[in-house]
Every structure is written in C-alpha cells, then in structure tokens.
Design an enzyme around this catalytic site. Structure first.
Site, short mmCIF file in Angstrom:
data_model
loop_
_atom_site.label_atom_id
_atom_site.label_comp_id
_atom_site.label_asym_id
_atom_site.label_seq_id
_atom_site.Cartn_x
_atom_site.Cartn_y
_atom_site.Cartn_z
N GLY A 1 -17.84 53.68 4.82
CA GLY A 1 -18.16 55.07 4.46
C GLY A 1 -19.01 55.77 5.50
O GLY A 1 -18.57 56.64 6.26
N ARG A 2 -20.29 55.40 5.54
CA ARG A 2 -21.22 56.02 6.49
C ARG A 2 -20.85 55.66 7.93
O ARG A 2 -21.07 56.46 8.84
CB ARG A 2 -22.64 55.57 6.16
CG ARG A 2 -23.16 56.14 4.87
CD ARG A 2 -24.46 55.50 4.42
NE ARG A 2 -24.23 54.23 3.73
CZ ARG A 2 -25.18 53.54 3.09
NH1 ARG A 2 -26.42 54.01 3.08
NH2 ARG A 2 -24.91 52.41 2.48
N GLN B 1 -15.63 57.18 3.09
CA GLN B 1 -15.21 56.60 1.81
C GLN B 1 -15.15 57.60 0.67
O GLN B 1 -14.35 57.43 -0.25
CB GLN B 1 -16.16 55.45 1.44
CG GLN B 1 -15.65 54.52 0.38
CD GLN B 1 -16.51 53.29 0.25
OE1 GLN B 1 -17.62 53.24 0.80
NE2 GLN B 1 -16.03 52.28 -0.46
N CYS C 1 -22.95 49.79 8.24
CA CYS C 1 -23.72 50.15 7.05
C CYS C 1 -23.67 48.93 6.12
O CYS C 1 -23.77 47.80 6.60
CB CYS C 1 -23.20 51.42 6.40
SG CYS C 1 -21.43 51.42 6.02
N GLY D 1 -19.47 48.88 5.93
CA GLY D 1 -18.88 49.18 7.23
C GLY D 1 -17.69 50.11 7.14
O GLY D 1 -16.77 50.00 7.96
#
EC number: 3.1.3.48
Length: 802
Positions: free
Chosen positions: A232-233, A274, A227, A230
């Site tokens: 959370g998602r 996150q 993301c 690199g």
C-alpha cells in the site's frame, strides 16, 4: 507538444477528476478487479512464494510476490539460507530494477533482509511504517538506535552512526559490516503514516522523496522501500518517485496517466496502492508535483527570455582612444578592478541619455538610414537598452551574453523594462546571432563607441525676446516672400553632409573629429521624433503620432505629393530660403540631441512600427519663430552644397551626390507639423510620383469673401499680370472637388493673419492698399472678431435684406 503544454493538459484533467470523487472510485474499482483477475486466472503466478518452506516467510497470505519479478538471493551465509524473500523488483524510468518493494522483516527473515541489502548494494532504505501499529508488530527492528551497541544478524554487524530528525521522519546513517567490509546505508523512517490510511499532508512525503533523491540521484542501484506488507504505502512512494523522475528529466509522455502507472506497477507486485484513499493521495501528490514543476518551468522560461533579450553579440571589445579592451569571464566572480571598469562604463552610458531619456536601440526602416564615414572601422558591439533605474546592472561578457549581475555591495534589483527583445525577436527564447556584414531583417545594428558619449544634448537655445505676435508676423512676411514667386521648387535632398547637419543645429561638435571620406563606414540611423504642437493639438506630445511629418494631400492614384519627399533629418524642419543659394536648415524644434561627431556610434538599422519614441519636452511659442536677416530676398532654391550623408539604398537615392528635384510642392494646413517619410521610400522598387500642377500664392490660404473681394481690387491695380492669372486659377482650384483643402484646429489662430496677407497690396504700390473693414490685427482674439461674420453662402439672397 512540449512539457509545458503536456503539464497544463494533465493539470486540467487531474483537477476535473478531483472535483468528481466518483471517478476515483470507478478507477480504483477497475484496479481491484484487474488484480482479482490476475490472481484467479493465474496470469502472474506465485509458485515460489507458495512453496511450503517459503510460506512461513510471508507476513500476509494474500501478499505474495510474482515469480517474474521476484528478488532472488544468491548470497549464502549458511546451509540454511535460501534464495527466497518476499520482495519484488519494480520498474523505474530507466531500468527494470529501480525499486525493491518488500514487506517488513519478520523475526525469521532479518538475516534474509540484510543479505538482500548487501547483495544488491542498497544505499537507501525507505521505511513507511512503525515498528508497532495498533498494538501489532508491523516490522522487526533491523536497525540500531544511536548510542546503542551494534546489532548482530548472522555475520552482519549493524550500528547507527548518526540520526537526523525531521518533522515527520528520521534519517539514520547505518554502518553495516560483513567479512571485514564496511558500508554506509541511509534509512528514511517515515513515522506519521497510519496503516490503510493517508497522511494529513503530502508535503512531508514530497520532502521525504526529495531528500531520498539527494542521497541517490539515479537508479544505478535499487532503492529498497517497505512498509508492513510492502504494497500500500510502498506503492504510493514508488508511484510518486517515478513521476518525479519523469518531471525532473522532462520526459512526461502525452498519454501519462496515474491509473495506467499504478496498473502497470500492479503487474509487478500485487495490491500496490492498496486503498482508494492511497490512490487519491497519489493523484494529489502528482498534481502538486505538476504545479511546482510548472512554476519551475515558468521561471526558467522567463530567465531564458531575459537572457535572450540581454544577449549582446560582440565581435571584439577593442575600444578606441584611451580606453582599454575588456576581458570578462562568464561564470567567475569579477575582481574589484573589473567591477570598477564596468561601473565607470555604466556611468558613461547612463549619462548619455540624461535624467529622463534612455538610449534605445531598435530596428528602423531602410529609408531612414544615414551612413556617416569615420576614419577607422573598429570592431563594434551592441549597446543594451539602458532604462532609468536598471542600466547600471548590465554586465557585458565575452561570449555575447549580458547577465544581470549586481554591483558588489548593492541589493538585487529587477529589470523594469527589458522588452526590446520581444520587439525584435517576438517570443523566441534565444537571440539570433547578428552578423554585421549581412544582417537579419529585424536584428540590431552594432554600435561603435569611443571615449566620448554616443549622444550629447544640444546646448540650450537662447531665449528669444520676440513676442508671439512678432513671431507670427515674421513667419507671415517670410511666407509672403516665398509665395510671391511663380512656383516653389523643393528639391529632395539625397545626401546631407555631416558638417551641414551639425551646422544646422546649435552647439554642434567639432567636425574635425570624423573625416568625411574614410573607408570605414560608421552607420548612424536616425529617425524623426518630434512632438506635436502642444498649443494647437489635443494629443499629448509623447503620443504614438509624434513623428514629424507634413500632412500633404495625396493624389487620386495614391502617390504622395512631392512636398512629402523631404529629407528625414533628426528633429528638424526646413525653410528653403537661403540668400546664398544654399540649403539652410532652420531648426524649428530641436528636442532630440544632434549627432556628436566626436562619438563614433552606430545605432540600430531598422525601427519597428509599434515602438513609441521617448517623451520630449513641451514646446514654447518662441520655438515657432524663425529669425532671418532683414531685407534679404528669398530667391528660389536652385542648387545645394555637396553632401556626404546618404539615405538607404532606394531608386531615388542611388548613393551619388546628385540630387533629385521636383517641379512643385503642395502644402496643406494640418493639425500638426510632421515630416512624413514618403511612400516611394517605403517601396524601394517603386518609381517617384509624378509632380503636381503648379501652385500659386493664394492657393495656400483658405479664401473667404473679404479676401476674394480685396484680391480682386488688388489684382486690377497691380503690375504683375501673372498674379491675376494665378488668383483666378486659385479660385478655380478651391472649387475643384479633388483639390479641396481641409481645415485644422491648429490653424484657426492664423485666420486674421491670412486676411491681412490676402488684403495686403503689392510691394511696388504701398499707397494703393485696400483694407477691408473687418481687417484687424491677428492678435485680437475677441469674441466679436472671431464670430463677426455669419456662416452661410458667399452671396446671400436678396430676401435676407442685409
């Protein structure tokens, strides 16, 4: 615990947690504190990422890869290349390098990104962010758009071969070229996932992961997920895909926990998943995965049950007469010829049960077995239970399984009643192998089939012109002739020849088709399934109590009277009066089809107690009439014809043609006429019950005052002294507490008939009959005749002034 139980338990826990949002907050707070401790105590150092030459390669200062999981680059394209990239290996289900979680490439790290893709032979790239978000650059464009010229990143040439648009993401087919080598790489670009937030629906995420695993099923090479930072998602996709792999392979552990999973992932890269919203999103996605997988497990479990219930063990498909052997492949499309053969056989099987009856194969008790001898013992196979509406969809295969295969051109239909596997094997998902030589206790018996159908309905009984009153009069005279004897002996028939059995039923088939004494034994297991009298019973004919039996009184020691030891033939009730000293089976009710000797059929060996027999047509008053030749005496049954059919191996029936006899028989008026299997047959090791005392003619009727007075006048003038003795003993028997007789609703209609029998004089002196004043025809059902005598003591006191 199996996977189904584990998933059910995890679903309950996850649903409880979703109802209480405070639990999510407390768990995520623990995760944040744990990450803070890792950073403060330097439990997982980030020395390489903090080097001065590598700091400029990090997008965010606080998102640095740990040294122990750092992705190192060894592919060098120039002297300026280094081994560092902000990327971390994430453990998967089967390996420590299943995923590569990385940040969105910077303008200075585009070459490093493609070096990593090429070195680790990445096949799938998942991008969970946009190029620009909230006016900020979140990721440099490392891919080419369709129709554009190829992009050049050092020695790497990138072009877009195709693009497939989905509702929330795109699938791009990228072609990368390096040193005259070309590779295809698939990029999944999710475009509707806001930063530090969650999508409005989890279905697109699950669909994205599904498509991702369609392109790469295993973890032979890492999947690159990124993301902006690199973490959370990227962490959400890694956690959901990790759980998906566990579900797909059926290895969800008992102690599975989303909290533990993310906690473990955070030891490999900081701040994975996150925010708390992303943490709750993982729970929602995992919960949805569990629900969908539970549906799949339920469908598979149901399919295995149906397959187990439809399994047909067969040893050979050699068919006698004009039929040819069947050879059906298991997983191949049937040709037109094979389909026509099965359609023809299905039509034959469907015609055997008629329009309302199905051929039911079920387990039966050992005492109800009949063994018929056939000319040859051909290989046999089991018949699937044929029910109306779905019996033409059964396809018999070579490996012993019956698969529901629709006929060409017909729509799929559901099986309405495939429940005989539950009766036979309970909840077992697979059928037990059946050995015809040594059967399992509750297994089905093999069924032999020849050209003709297994069962045929008997031809319609001729309409009897006698009225109901004449029928009862005939029955009354017949009973009177029987009871005029001093004692009535009912010999238990141990062997009934198939010829005699068919002789007793009208419309029997030719007996020459099946020889009597052939080495090949063809087992036919019969059970009695007669409906109760619809005229004198309140219970329906198809009730569970429809088995035919005589309700005979039991002795105090629990033994059944010898009258209960009657042969259990197929829906037949016998009157033992034959002028030729032979056993004649007069059929009172013949609703079930007789045995067809042309058909070699072996039905199930045992019958479960809870199975209900098929419904039978209602009985008519003419069915109670037993027509015999007039004027013929009814002597005592002293001998019977040689018999072939044998019952199951029991102490009473030892396999020989010798018959066991009992001294006397006792009848009790009952609500219905049933043929009950004796208790001695249920316990094969038990000894036969002792005979009851001798019974007399008058003991079979309910005596009243008029009947007793008329009997006293009659016995004083008759020429049979032993009848007087029997009358006295009959009165004493009626007053004996242990030999009382129960009244029945179905026998109230015989009250006037009993009076006429009791008050009729001896045949030797017809002119000296003493008719009571209340005697009348039993066909007079008036209210005054039914309730003419008040209820009370036999001898009313003189104070009544009657």
């Amino acid at each position: 615990m199996d996977q189904r139980e584990i998933l059910q338990q995890l679903l309950k826990e996850a649903q409880k947690k979703k109802l209480n949002s405070e639990e999510f907050a407390s768990e995520f707070l623990k995760l944040k504190r744990q990450s803070t401790k890792y950073k403060a105590d330097k439990i997982y150092p980030t020395t390489v990422a903090q080097r001065p030459k590598n700091i400029k390669k990090n997008r965010y200062k606080d998102i640095l890869p740990y040294d122990h999981s750092l992705v190192e680059l060894s592919l060098l394209t120039s002297d300026e290349d280094s081994s560092y990239i902000n990327a971390s290996f994430i453990k998967g289900v089967y390996g420590p390098k299943a995923y590569i979680a990385t940040q969105g490439p910077l303008s200075t790290t585009l070459l490093d990104f493609w070096r990593m893709i090429w070195e680790y032979r990445i096949l799938v790239i998942v991008m969970a962010c946009m190029e620009f978000e909230m006016g900020k650059k979140k990721c440099e464009r490392y891919w080419a758009e369709p129709g554009e010229t190829q992009l050049q990143f050092g020695p790497f040439s990138i072009s877009c071969e195709a693009e497939k648009k989905k509702s929330d993401y795109k699938i791009r087919t990228l072609k990368a070229k390096f040193n005259n080598e070309t590779r295809i790489i698939y990029q999944f670009h999710y475009k509707n996932w806001p930063d530090h937030d969650v999508p409005s629906s989890i279905d697109p995420i699950l669909q994205l992961i599904w498509d991702m695993r369609c392109y790469q099923e295993d973890d032979c090479v890492p999947i690159c997920i990124h993301c902006s930072a690199g973490c959370g998602r990227t962490g959400v996709i890694c956690a959901v895909d990790y759980t998906w792999m566990l579900l797909k392979d059926g290895i969800i552990p008992k102690n599975f926990s989303v909290f533990n999973l993310i906690q473990e992932m955070r030891t490999q890269r900081p701040s994975l998943v996150q925010t708390q919203e992303q943490y709750e999103l993982v729970y929602s996605a995992v919960l949805e995965l569990f629900k969908r997988h539970m549906d799949v497990i339920s469908d598979n479990h149901l399919g295995r049950e149906i397959q187990a219930q439809c399994s047909i063990p067969e040893q050979s498909l050699t068919v006698e007469a004009d039929s040819c052997p069947l050879d059906l492949p298991k997983n191949a499309m049937r040709d037109v010829k094979t389909t026509n053969q099965h359609s023809k056989q299905g039509a034959e099987a469907e015609s055997t049960g008629g329009s309302s009856l199905g051929l039911r194969t079920s387990t039966m008790n050992a005492e109800e077995e009949l063994v018929l001898h056939s000319a040859k013992s051909s290989p046999s196979f089991n018949c699937l239970e044929l029910n109306c509406g779905c019996n033409n969809k059964a396809v018999i295969t070579r490996n012993g399984q019956a698969r529901a295969s629709p006929v060409v051109g017909e729509p799929l239909q559901k099986y309405q009643s495939l429940d005989f596997g539950s009766m036979l094997f309970g909840s077992c998902p697979s059928a037990l192998p059946i050995n015809t030589a040594d059967r399992y206790h509750n297994s089905k018996g093999p069924v032999k089939r020849t050209k003709s159908t297994p069962f045929e309905l008997i031809q319609q009984r001729k309409t009897n012109d006698l009225a109901v009153g004449d029928g009862f009069s005939c029955l009354e005279s017949q009973l009177h002739e029987h009871y005029s004897l001093r004692e009535l002996q009912v010999q238990r028939v141990a062997h009934v020849s198939s010829e005699e059995l068919n002789y007793s039923l009208p419309g029997a088939c030719d007996a020459s088709c099946v020889p009597r004494h052939s080495p090949g034994a063809l087992r036919v297991h019969l059970y009695t399934s007669l409906a109760e009298d619809p005229y004198f019973s309140s219970s329906p004919p198809n009730s569970a109590d429809s088995k035919m039996s005589f309700d005979l009184p039991e002795k105090q020691d629990g033994a059944t009277s010898p009258g209960a030891l009657l042969p259990a033939s197929s829906t037949t009730s016998f009157f033992y009066s034959n002028p030729h000293d032979s056993l004649v089976m007069n059929t009172l009710t013949s609703f079930s089809p007789p045995l067809n000797q042309e058909t070699a059929v072996e039905a199930p060996s045992r019958r479960t107690d809870d199975e209900i027999p098929p419904p039978l047509p209602e009985r008519t008053p003419e069915s109670f009439i037993v027509v015999e030749e007039a004027g013929e005496p009814s002597p005592r049954v002293t001998e019977s014809l040689p018999l072939v059919v044998t019952f199951g191996a029991s102490p009473e029936c030892s396999g020989t043609s010798e018959m066991k006899s009992h001294d006397s028989v006792g009848f009790t008026p009952s609500k219905n006429v049933k043929l009950r299997s004796p208790k001695s047959d249920r316990h094969q090791d038990g000894s036969p019950p002792p005979p009851l005392p001798e019974r007399t003619l008058e003991s079979f009727f309910l005596a009243d005052e008029d009947c007793i007075q008329a009997q006293a006048v009659q016995t004083s003038s008759t020429s049979y002294p032993e009848t007087t003795e029997n009358s006295t003993s009959s009165k004493q028997t009626l007053r004996t507490p242990g030999k009382s007789f129960t009244r029945s609703k179905s026998l109230k209609i015989f009250r006037n008939m009993k009076k006429s029998v009791c008050n009729s004089s001896s045949p030797s002196k017809p002119t000296e009959r003493v008719q009571p004043k209340n005697s009348s025809s039993f066909l007079n059902f008036g209210f005054g005749n039914r309730f003419s005598k008040p209820k009370g003591p036999r001898n009313p006191p003189s104070a009544w002034n009657m």
